[in-house]
Design an enzyme around this catalytic site. Structure first.
Site, mmCIF file in Angstrom:
data_model
loop_
_atom_site.group_PDB
_atom_site.id
_atom_site.type_symbol
_atom_site.label_atom_id
_atom_site.label_comp_id
_atom_site.label_asym_id
_atom_site.label_seq_id
_atom_site.Cartn_x
_atom_site.Cartn_y
_atom_site.Cartn_z
ATOM 1 N N CYS A 1 0.802 -1.225 0.000
ATOM 2 C CA CYS A 1 0.000 0.000 0.000
ATOM 3 C C CYS A 1 0.833 1.272 0.000
ATOM 4 O O CYS A 1 0.515 2.224 -0.715
ATOM 5 C CB CYS A 1 -0.989 -0.006 1.153
ATOM 6 S SG CYS A 1 -0.264 0.154 2.797
ATOM 7 N N HIS B 1 -3.056 1.474 6.712
ATOM 8 C CA HIS B 1 -3.242 1.476 5.261
ATOM 9 C C HIS B 1 -2.923 2.876 4.760
ATOM 10 O O HIS B 1 -3.255 3.871 5.407
ATOM 11 C CB HIS B 1 -4.666 1.076 4.884
ATOM 12 C CG HIS B 1 -4.903 1.032 3.407
ATOM 13 N ND1 HIS B 1 -4.022 0.428 2.527
ATOM 14 C CD2 HIS B 1 -5.904 1.540 2.638
ATOM 15 C CE1 HIS B 1 -4.479 0.560 1.298
ATOM 16 N NE2 HIS B 1 -5.611 1.231 1.333
ATOM 17 N N ASP C 1 -7.173 5.871 -3.976
ATOM 18 C CA ASP C 1 -6.460 4.717 -3.417
ATOM 19 C C ASP C 1 -6.117 3.752 -4.542
ATOM 20 O O ASP C 1 -6.996 3.157 -5.150
ATOM 21 C CB ASP C 1 -7.330 4.029 -2.368
ATOM 22 C CG ASP C 1 -6.581 2.961 -1.584
ATOM 23 O OD1 ASP C 1 -5.442 2.628 -1.972
ATOM 24 O OD2 ASP C 1 -7.133 2.458 -0.588
#
Length: 836
Positions: free
Chosen positions: A397, A456, A479
């Protein structure tokens, strides 16, 4: 582990070939390697190389004729408004031209076509024609254009400007300019430029056009003509080919295209009319122009930070960013819309569906690529993708987010990298995190498809949202980590942070998923004797406990939780959660909650460095006026940072008697030799604690994640740093483990200082200290950051950074050309070794 690859090679994991230009495609099945439900998906086999698509042939626009005379496109357009002229107004034929006007520079550049053409297309220059003998776009980094447009840091020689803001250029003519002369500037992008789509721009000098472009004479002196060109604030972004046409009674002349005259146009957060406008100079300096930043990881109680080299101004990075849009097949006409551009970027930074930039890998096996923890910046990744066209292995991530920040800042969007601690991954759209236990409160891992990531990382970018009702402008979540599909593809956002804060999950794009990441509740379900499940506990403050980013104009951490959610436990926050849950798949989840909670539980873990022993403790507090007897079960396992757990390697059962109003602790010691064989990435462990209060029937449940820290690299600058002069840095590392680290690889990178460099140093013995020195030549002045990392199969997530203040070369700003790709891996001997 295979040796590191300097060029990152080709993707080692298969992906479905679904490179389409539309955003709404069907969801293909995906393998789920190295994890059970609730985590990012990743491919699983070696692909065959994807062939480059054949360019579409360009129609010959010069083939039409009337009465024996060909008609050029420009000649068919009115000089003041670009509308079609009458059929009689034909000044000649434009020569056939099939050059590629793609926006990136991955392929070869077109060649100049010679010495110009007249109306007849035979190259004859007649007396009285106005011939353009040369163009100066004033594209030097020290020239007015680059400085005024805040593009002077780009390591490019071409003109780079921002839309909605004037720029200047100079035309050199064969004779003095006369008021009767007609001159038009032309900009073209794409394989089939069209005026109606904004991909073929005709700008008559002295007049505007219907698209908002204008060009005016600012000075005419002899055979030199100075012009000021103004682009609209909604212009397409990308790389345009630039040419000039003139018309006089003697005929028409077209300047041949010269690759040196390409113009890059970017979004403009300095322009109030641009929907990406940012009304804070400090924000623009940090979120657009800052080439490095901090990315946070770990757990809420044990936050780690690493410096990331965004490198958006490094040579080649801008072309890589535009190549990403080309590779996605994004229509050029849509490239002026930041909502569409950011959504495409969120899809293309991961490799799923589109053979995008990075291959995700959460399996723990990175032998066929680079450990995600080893990257120190985006430059090496993007240049490899531009050079080879193959997805780069591997990312997680923070790597996806770091690359996304680079791409969006490079294109002109104010962007920051955001970390959410205790980030939920809702797999069933219930907007709650559901955790299932058996009758004895032991986790049922096969049912726990939802997961809570220790952290995250995603992105916020700033823009207006004309596609939404008023009130949703500002920060938008994007994202690029592939977790769930959106409209059939792996992308996420842009999603208004304001809609997330208020639980308005029906707002596009992907608000339900992002809301669940930051503000859902943990719901604990216990299996009953008849096989059904009952809610035994709801943990309301366990998700999105801390949301942070790097502070503006500082290296400190900024808490931005308040912009994502109302104060935890407030009426507004509860209303947002329940409003969102009402739109989920379990709208009645809050109807069956039990109360009577008079025993409180808190879990704590000792802060320890990898290689050390540690302890975890559970503190129980009796808030009632009567005695309470608590039966506790403690289960300890390792966990990926994505919330996927390994097998339980230690457990304990205790009975604790609490007097009225008293507290007591249960301590579990954990030795290094106990956890070392089980550790996975990030060195994280998960303690599941469950309990039952005998007197009241109260059920206790808690999940607590903690980690063992990794050491830092120590960097020291040896001497002053000056543009163009060799400088040396010393790197010192102490192995904290009693075992040998094998196949150790260092990475070194810093914008304006050092192109990405890979150093193979062999093995480092247990508890050994090593020192190595490296030289570099700064190419840009000012404050810079040099970033290093260390990676081996036994130890990763080791990094360090040093601030380098680079002085200009004597006599000027001293920019140097910094072209070229990453260095190949070299074997580097240590200058010294020693036992700690």
């Amino acid at each position: 582990m295979d040796g590191p690859r300097s060029d990152m090679g080709r993707s080692d994991v298969s992906r479905s070939d679904m490179s389409r230009s539309d955003m709404g495609r069907s969801d293909m099945g995906r393998s789920d390697v190295g994890r059970c439900g609730g985590g990012p998906l990743q491919p699983s086999a070696t692909p065959s190389p994807e062939p480059e698509p054949e360019p579409e042939p360009e129609p010959d626009r010069g083939s039409r004729s009337r009465g024996g005379r060909g008609r050029s496109f420009w000649a068919r357009c009115c000089g003041c408004c670009s509308c079609r002229n009458a059929a009689d107004d034909d000044w000649g034929r434009e020569p056939s031209d099939s050059r590629d006007r793609g926006s990136s520079s991955r392929g070869g550049r077109p060649d100049s076509r010679g010495g110009g053409v007249n109306a007849a297309g035979d190259g004859t220059i007649r007396e009285g024609m106005l011939v353009v003998t040369g163009v100066d776009l004033l594209s030097s980094r020290s020239d007015q254009n680059r400085r005024e447009h805040h593009t002077d840091e780009f390591e490019y020689e071409e003109l780079i400007v921002r839309r909605g803001q004037p720029f200047h250029l100079v035309l050199f003519l064969s004779r003095p300019y006369e008021s009767s002369d007609r001159i038009a500037l032309e900009l073209q992008i794409g394989n089939n430029p069209e005026v109606g789509k904004g991909t073929h721009v005709i700008i008559p000098v002295g007049k505007g056009n219907s698209g908002g472009w204008k060009a005016q004479v600012t000075k005419a002196s002899g055979q030199t003509l100075n012009l000021r060109v103004h682009s609209p604030a909604s212009a397409i972004i990308g790389k345009f080919q630039f040419t000039v046409r003139t018309r006089t009674e003697a005929g028409e002349f077209q300047l041949p295209f010269d690759p040196r005259n390409e113009i890059y146009i970017l979004f403009n957060p300095w322009c109030p009319e641009d929907i990406v406008y940012v009304d804070h100079e400090d924000w623009r300096q940090d979120y657009v122009l800052n080439e490095s930043g901090r990315i946070y990881y770990g757990t809420e109680a044990q936050i780690g930070e690493r410096t990331w080299n965004y490198g958006q101004f490094d040579h080649g990075v801008l072309d890589a960013c535009l190549y990403i849009l080309d590779r996605r097949g994004m229509p050029y006409g849509g490239r002026g819309d930041p909502v569409s551009v950011s959504r495409v970027i969120s899809a293309m930074v991961n490799s799923l569906d589109d053979n995008g930039v990075l291959i995700g890998n959460w399996s723990g096996d990175y032998s066929r690529g680079t450990n995600p923890s080893a990257w120190v910046g985006s430059v090496e990744i993007l240049l490899s993708y531009l050079r080879t066209g193959y997805s780069v292995p591997y990312g997680q991530c923070w790597v996806f987010a770091g690359v996304t920040t680079t791409v969006l800042r490079c294109l002109g969007l104010a962007t920051r990298t955001v970390t959410n601690f205790n980030s939920a991954h809702d797999t069933d759209t219930s907007l709650t995190m559901d955790i299932y236990f058996d009758e004895n409160m032991k986790p049922l891992e096969h049912l726990n498809r939802d997961s809570v990531w220790n952290f995250h990382v995603w992105n916020d970018c700033w823009m207006k949202r004309p596609d939404l009702p008023s009130g949703f402008d500002g920060w938008q979540v994007v994202d690029a980590t592939p977790q769930e599909t959106s409209s059939g593809i792996f992308c996420c956002g842009p999603c208004s942070v304001e809609s997330v804060k208020n639980g308005l999950v029906y707002m596009k794009y992907d608000t339900p998923f992002i809301f669940a990441e930051v503000n859902s509740d943990k719901v604990y379900w216990q299996r009953q004797d008849d096989g059904s499940f009952k809610i035994v506990y709801v943990e309301e403050k366990a998700i999105g406990t801390l949301i942070v980013t790097k502070a503006v104009r500082s290296h400190m951490r900024e808490d931005i939780t308040h912009i994502y959610k109302h104060p935890e436990g407030s009426d507004a926050e509860r209303k947002a959660v329940e409003t969102a849950a009402a739109h989920g798949s379990k709208p009645n989840v809050y109807d069956s909650r039990d109360s009577a909670e008079d025993v409180a539980m808190q879990v704590e873990a000792q802060d320890a460095v990898m290689g050390q022993d540690l302890t975890v403790s559970v503190v129980l507090t009796n808030r009632s006026s009567s005695r309470r007897t608590v039966k506790l079960h403690l289960y300890l396992s390792v966990t990926f940072y994505t919330g996927v757990t390994g097998s339980i390697f230690k457990e304990s059962k205790k009975e604790v008697v609490l007097a009225a109003g008293s507290s007591d602790s249960v301590v579990m010691p954990v030795a290094y030799k106990e956890y070392r064989p089980h550790l996975v990435d990030q060195g994280a462990m998960l303690l599941n604690v469950s309990g039952h209060v005998k007197e009241s029937g109260q059920v206790l449940a808690k999940q607590h994640t903690f980690r063992v820290r990794t050491p830092d690299l120590s960097l020291t600058l040896l001497g002053a740093a000056v543009v163009g002069q060799e400088c040396e840095v010393q790197i010192v590392f102490r192995n904290p483990l009693p075992i040998t680290l094998t196949n150790v690889v260092f990475r070194l990178e810093g914008s304006g200082l050092q192109r990405p460099k890979i150093l193979n140093v062999g093995d480092i013995g247990g508890n050994e200290t090593v020192t190595l020195r490296q030289t570099f030549v700064p190419v840009r002045p000012g404050p810079r950051q040099l970033i290093a990392s260390l990676d081996s199969p036994q130890l990763s997530q080791v990094h360090g950074v040093i601030q380098v203040d680079v002085a200009p070369a004597s006599g000027g700003r001293g920019f140097l050309h910094a072209g070229g790709d990453s260095y190949s891996g070299e074997t580097i001997p240590m200058t010294s070794r020693g036992e700690a």
